[in-house]
Design an enzyme around this catalytic site. Structure first.
Site, PDB file in Angstrom:
ATOM      1  N   GLY A  46      39.213  55.382   6.568  1.00 16.85           N
ATOM      2  CA  GLY A  46      39.425  55.840   8.046  1.00 16.85           C
ATOM      3  C   GLY A  46      38.624  56.368   8.952  1.00 16.85           C
ATOM      4  O   GLY A  46      37.031  55.442   8.536  1.00 16.85           O
ATOM      5  N   GLN A  51      32.672  57.008  16.979  1.00 13.87           N
ATOM      6  CA  GLN A  51      32.381  56.121  15.923  1.00 13.87           C
ATOM      7  C   GLN A  51      31.986  54.204  16.177  1.00 13.87           C
ATOM      8  O   GLN A  51      30.833  53.842  15.376  1.00 13.87           O
ATOM      9  CB  GLN A  51      33.186  55.508  13.894  1.00 13.87           C
ATOM     10  CG  GLN A  51      32.691  56.837  13.960  1.00 13.87           C
ATOM     11  CD  GLN A  51      33.219  57.128  12.166  1.00 13.87           C
ATOM     12  OE1 GLN A  51      34.594  57.093  12.129  1.00 13.87           O
ATOM     13  NE2 GLN A  51      32.217  56.747  11.271  1.00 13.87           N
ATOM     14  N   CYS A  95      30.987  58.375   4.684  1.00 10.50           N
ATOM     15  CA  CYS A  95      31.720  57.805   5.485  1.00 10.50           C
ATOM     16  C   CYS A  95      30.253  56.717   6.809  1.00 10.50           C
ATOM     17  O   CYS A  95      29.163  56.007   6.210  1.00 10.50           O
ATOM     18  CB  CYS A  95      30.684  59.051   6.794  1.00 10.50           C
ATOM     19  SG  CYS A  95      30.857  59.239   8.704  1.00 10.50           S
ATOM     20  N   LEU A  96      31.754  56.326   7.286  1.00 11.07           N
ATOM     21  CA  LEU A  96      30.749  54.175   7.595  1.00 11.07           C
ATOM     22  C   LEU A  96      30.214  54.819   8.713  1.00 11.07           C
ATOM     23  O   LEU A  96      28.730  53.480   8.518  1.00 11.07           O
ATOM     24  CB  LEU A  96      32.467  53.888   8.320  1.00 11.07           C
ATOM     25  CG  LEU A  96      33.608  52.673   8.037  1.00 11.07           C
ATOM     26  CD1 LEU A  96      34.519  52.599   8.625  1.00 11.07           C
ATOM     27  CD2 LEU A  96      33.023  52.629   6.246  1.00 11.07           C
ATOM     28  N   HIS A 137      37.755  64.852   8.001  1.00 13.41           N
ATOM     29  CA  HIS A 137      36.537  64.153   8.138  1.00 13.41           C
ATOM     30  C   HIS A 137      36.669  63.571   9.437  1.00 13.41           C
ATOM     31  O   HIS A 137      36.494  63.433  10.195  1.00 13.41           O
ATOM     32  CB  HIS A 137      36.621  62.806   6.930  1.00 13.41           C
ATOM     33  CG  HIS A 137      35.617  62.206   7.436  1.00 13.41           C
ATOM     34  ND1 HIS A 137      34.517  62.287   6.359  1.00 13.41           N
ATOM     35  CD2 HIS A 137      35.444  61.237   7.921  1.00 13.41           C
ATOM     36  CE1 HIS A 137      33.202  61.707   6.534  1.00 13.41           C
ATOM     37  NE2 HIS A 137      33.895  60.758   7.544  1.00 13.41           N
ATOM     38  N   GLU A 138      37.769  62.571  10.031  1.00 14.52           N
ATOM     39  CA  GLU A 138      38.258  62.331  11.364  1.00 14.52           C
ATOM     40  C   GLU A 138      38.280  63.560  12.089  1.00 14.52           C
ATOM     41  O   GLU A 138      37.733  62.576  13.010  1.00 14.52           O
ATOM     42  CB  GLU A 138      39.172  61.157  11.247  1.00 14.52           C
ATOM     43  CG  GLU A 138      39.475  59.889  10.101  1.00 14.52           C
ATOM     44  CD  GLU A 138      38.187  59.525  10.122  1.00 14.52           C
ATOM     45  OE1 GLU A 138      37.491  59.195  11.078  1.00 14.52           O
ATOM     46  OE2 GLU A 138      37.908  59.014   8.951  1.00 14.52           O
ATOM     47  N   HIS A 141      35.064  63.458  13.190  1.00 12.26           N
ATOM     48  CA  HIS A 141      33.880  63.206  14.118  1.00 12.26           C
ATOM     49  C   HIS A 141      34.692  63.695  15.531  1.00 12.26           C
ATOM     50  O   HIS A 141      33.739  63.316  16.537  1.00 12.26           O
ATOM     51  CB  HIS A 141      34.732  61.476  13.769  1.00 12.26           C
ATOM     52  CG  HIS A 141      33.820  61.468  12.692  1.00 12.26           C
ATOM     53  ND1 HIS A 141      32.318  60.963  12.940  1.00 12.26           N
ATOM     54  CD2 HIS A 141      33.850  60.853  11.162  1.00 12.26           C
ATOM     55  CE1 HIS A 141      32.133  60.067  11.574  1.00 12.26           C
ATOM     56  NE2 HIS A 141      33.449  60.338  10.904  1.00 12.26           N
TER      57      HIS A 141
END
Length: 171
Positions: A46, A51, A95-96, A137-138, A141
């Site tokens: 994701g 991000q 998380c990236l 989660h997304e 963000h």
């Protein structure tokens, strides 16, 4: 399509609220394609606009695997959680933008999300399991919330201090 740089904690853009998408145009479609390419390159499942410094309410997800054959590529534009279960589930998240850290996070076990595709088609989707976690989660963000915000203060501070130190050393 191109791979974009993923912002890493403590980048302040990760804490900003993304603006709604108003134009479903070629720029949006190109950004979505770049987001998928960036996510696959990372690799991740994701990625949200903030991000990569794209401050619009756009997120992409791809959980396609044997366990989730119907949850391939998903593009969520202006997503909104319109329902959630009282039941909670705990699952490990990463998380990236916070590489190398994984923690158990408690979230609603099921959600219903209303969003638009990159072409402007409205979708309402009920999700459970890993897809429900990823969608929440997304969307977080897009609201400037990171999964570490759900951790104890001690764990969250440990993560923040490590990334602040890395940023000072790199700067």
């Amino acid at each position: 399509m191109s791979v974009r740089e993923i912002l890493i904690l403590p980048d302040p853009l990760l804490r900003k609220v993304a603006e709604p998408v108003e134009q479903f145009d070629d720029e949006l479609k190109k950004t979505v394609a770049d987001m998928f390419e960036t996510m696959y390159d990372a690799p991740g499942v994701g990625l949200a606009g903030p991000q990569i410094g794209y401050m619009k309410r756009v997120a992409v997800i791809d959980l396609a695997d044997e366990e989730n054959p119907d949850s391939g590529k998903i593009v969520m534009v202006n997503p909104e959680i319109v329902g959630m279960s009282d039941e909670v589930a705990v699952s490990e998240e990463g998380c990236l933008s916070i590489p190398e850290f994984y923690y158990d996070v408690e979230r609603p076990a099921e959600v219903t999300v209303k969003f638009y595709t990159e072409t402007g088609e409205e979708v309402t989707r009920h999700a459970t399991g890993r897809l429900a976690v990823c969608m929440q989660h997304e969307i977080d963000h897009l609201d400037g919330v990171l999964y570490i915000d759900y951790l104890s203060r001690l764990k969250r501070d440990r993560v923040l201090k490590r990334f602040q130190k890395k940023a000072r050393l790199a700067g």
